[in-house]
Structure formats: C-alpha cells, structure tokens
Design a protein around this motif. Sequence first.
Motif, PDB file in Angstrom:
ATOM      1  N   ARG A  24      68.570  19.581  52.137  1.00  0.00           N
ATOM      2  CA  ARG A  24      69.017  18.302  52.697  1.00  0.00           C
ATOM      3  C   ARG A  24      70.458  18.332  53.185  1.00  0.00           C
ATOM      4  NH1 ARG A  24      67.329  14.853  47.888  1.00  0.00           N
ATOM      5  NH2 ARG A  24      69.363  13.990  48.277  1.00  0.00           N
ATOM      6  N   TYR A  25      71.099  19.487  53.112  1.00  0.00           N
ATOM      7  CA  TYR A  25      72.509  19.591  53.488  1.00  0.00           C
ATOM      8  C   TYR A  25      72.777  19.073  54.900  1.00  0.00           C
ATOM      9  CZ  TYR A  25      76.976  21.486  54.877  1.00  0.00           C
ATOM     10  OH  TYR A  25      78.248  21.612  55.366  1.00  0.00           O
ATOM     11  N   ASN A  26      71.996  19.523  55.866  1.00  0.00           N
ATOM     12  CA  ASN A  26      72.228  19.108  57.258  1.00  0.00           C
ATOM     13  C   ASN A  26      72.056  17.598  57.433  1.00  0.00           C
ATOM     14  OD1 ASN A  26      72.924  21.648  58.204  1.00  0.00           O
ATOM     15  ND2 ASN A  26      70.797  22.193  58.609  1.00  0.00           N
ATOM     16  N   GLU A  27      71.108  17.020  56.719  1.00  0.00           N
ATOM     17  CA  GLU A  27      70.904  15.564  56.780  1.00  0.00           C
ATOM     18  C   GLU A  27      72.118  14.830  56.201  1.00  0.00           C
ATOM     19  OE1 GLU A  27      68.028  12.226  54.686  1.00  0.00           O
ATOM     20  OE2 GLU A  27      67.296  14.270  54.865  1.00  0.00           O
ATOM     21  N   ILE A  28      72.602  15.293  55.072  1.00  0.00           N
ATOM     22  CA  ILE A  28      73.774  14.676  54.439  1.00  0.00           C
ATOM     23  C   ILE A  28      74.990  14.804  55.354  1.00  0.00           C
ATOM     24  CG2 ILE A  28      75.391  14.875  52.504  1.00  0.00           C
ATOM     25  CD1 ILE A  28      72.897  15.695  50.778  1.00  0.00           C
TER      26      ILE A  28
ATOM     27  N   ALA B 296      75.027  15.123  58.612  1.00  0.00           N
ATOM     28  CA  ALA B 296      74.831  14.246  59.766  1.00  0.00           C
ATOM     29  C   ALA B 296      75.161  12.797  59.419  1.00  0.00           C
ATOM     30  CB  ALA B 296      73.396  14.359  60.280  1.00  0.00           C
ATOM     31  N   GLU B 297      74.796  12.376  58.224  1.00  0.00           N
ATOM     32  CA  GLU B 297      75.106  11.014  57.791  1.00  0.00           C
ATOM     33  C   GLU B 297      76.612  10.815  57.658  1.00  0.00           C
ATOM     34  OE1 GLU B 297      72.795  10.722  54.221  1.00  0.00           O
ATOM     35  OE2 GLU B 297      70.936  10.378  55.314  1.00  0.00           O
ATOM     36  N   ILE B 298      77.303  11.806  57.125  1.00  0.00           N
ATOM     37  CA  ILE B 298      78.758  11.728  56.998  1.00  0.00           C
ATOM     38  C   ILE B 298      79.404  11.670  58.386  1.00  0.00           C
ATOM     39  CG2 ILE B 298      80.825  13.014  56.284  1.00  0.00           C
ATOM     40  CD1 ILE B 298      79.130  13.960  53.854  1.00  0.00           C
ATOM     41  N   LYS B 299      78.917  12.506  59.307  1.00  0.00           N
ATOM     42  CA  LYS B 299      79.450  12.483  60.670  1.00  0.00           C
ATOM     43  C   LYS B 299      79.202  11.129  61.337  1.00  0.00           C
ATOM     44  CE  LYS B 299      79.675  16.961  62.646  1.00  0.00           C
ATOM     45  NZ  LYS B 299      79.051  17.980  63.499  1.00  0.00           N
ATOM     46  N   ALA B 300      78.068  10.513  61.053  1.00  0.00           N
ATOM     47  CA  ALA B 300      77.759   9.200  61.632  1.00  0.00           C
ATOM     48  C   ALA B 300      78.729   8.139  61.118  1.00  0.00           C
ATOM     49  CB  ALA B 300      76.319   8.812  61.318  1.00  0.00           C
ATOM     50  N   ILE B 301      79.053   8.205  59.839  1.00  0.00           N
ATOM     51  CA  ILE B 301      80.027   7.261  59.272  1.00  0.00           C
ATOM     52  C   ILE B 301      81.381   7.466  59.936  1.00  0.00           C
ATOM     53  CG2 ILE B 301      81.318   6.636  57.187  1.00  0.00           C
ATOM     54  CD1 ILE B 301      78.732   7.373  55.612  1.00  0.00           C
ATOM     55  N   TYR B 302      81.788   8.731  60.064  1.00  0.00           N
ATOM     56  CA  TYR B 302      83.064   9.037  60.714  1.00  0.00           C
ATOM     57  C   TYR B 302      83.065   8.513  62.152  1.00  0.00           C
ATOM     58  CZ  TYR B 302      86.467  11.472  63.451  1.00  0.00           C
ATOM     59  OH  TYR B 302      87.465  11.736  64.343  1.00  0.00           O
TER      60      TYR B 302
END
Length: 66
Positions: free
Chosen positions: A11-15, A17-23
């Motif tokens: 799930r690393y890539n999903e996590i 991507a979520e962090i990048k979306a918040i940024y």
Amino acid sequence: MDVIDKELASRYNEIKAEIKAIYSANEHITGWDIPEVDENEASLKILELMQKALDEVKEEVLGSKK
C-alpha cells in the motif's frame, strides 16, 4: 518480512499518493489565498506543517498504545 510489513509495502504507493494529494491541495489553496506567493517558500512551509502534524499524530497514536 512479516504479514504486516507485506501488507503495508503493498500500500506504500497509495499512501504516498494520498500524502501528495494533501500537499497539492494545500499548495493550490495557498496560491489562491496569496497570489504573489513565493512558491518555493510556501512549499517548504507546507511540508514543515505536514511533518509537524504527522509527528503529532504519531505521538497521539503511540501515546494511546501505552
């Protein structure tokens, strides 16, 4: 590598991507609120705030496990 490590690694890539979306969302909001913003300075400050928040969440989670 145990079962938890394998699951989280998958799930690393999903996590990430979520962090990048918040940024990205915060970067856009900052640009809208401050039209003349220095993008590099704003980016660093957003990342610092995100790290501070992540550190606080980590303390809360680890504190609740005691």
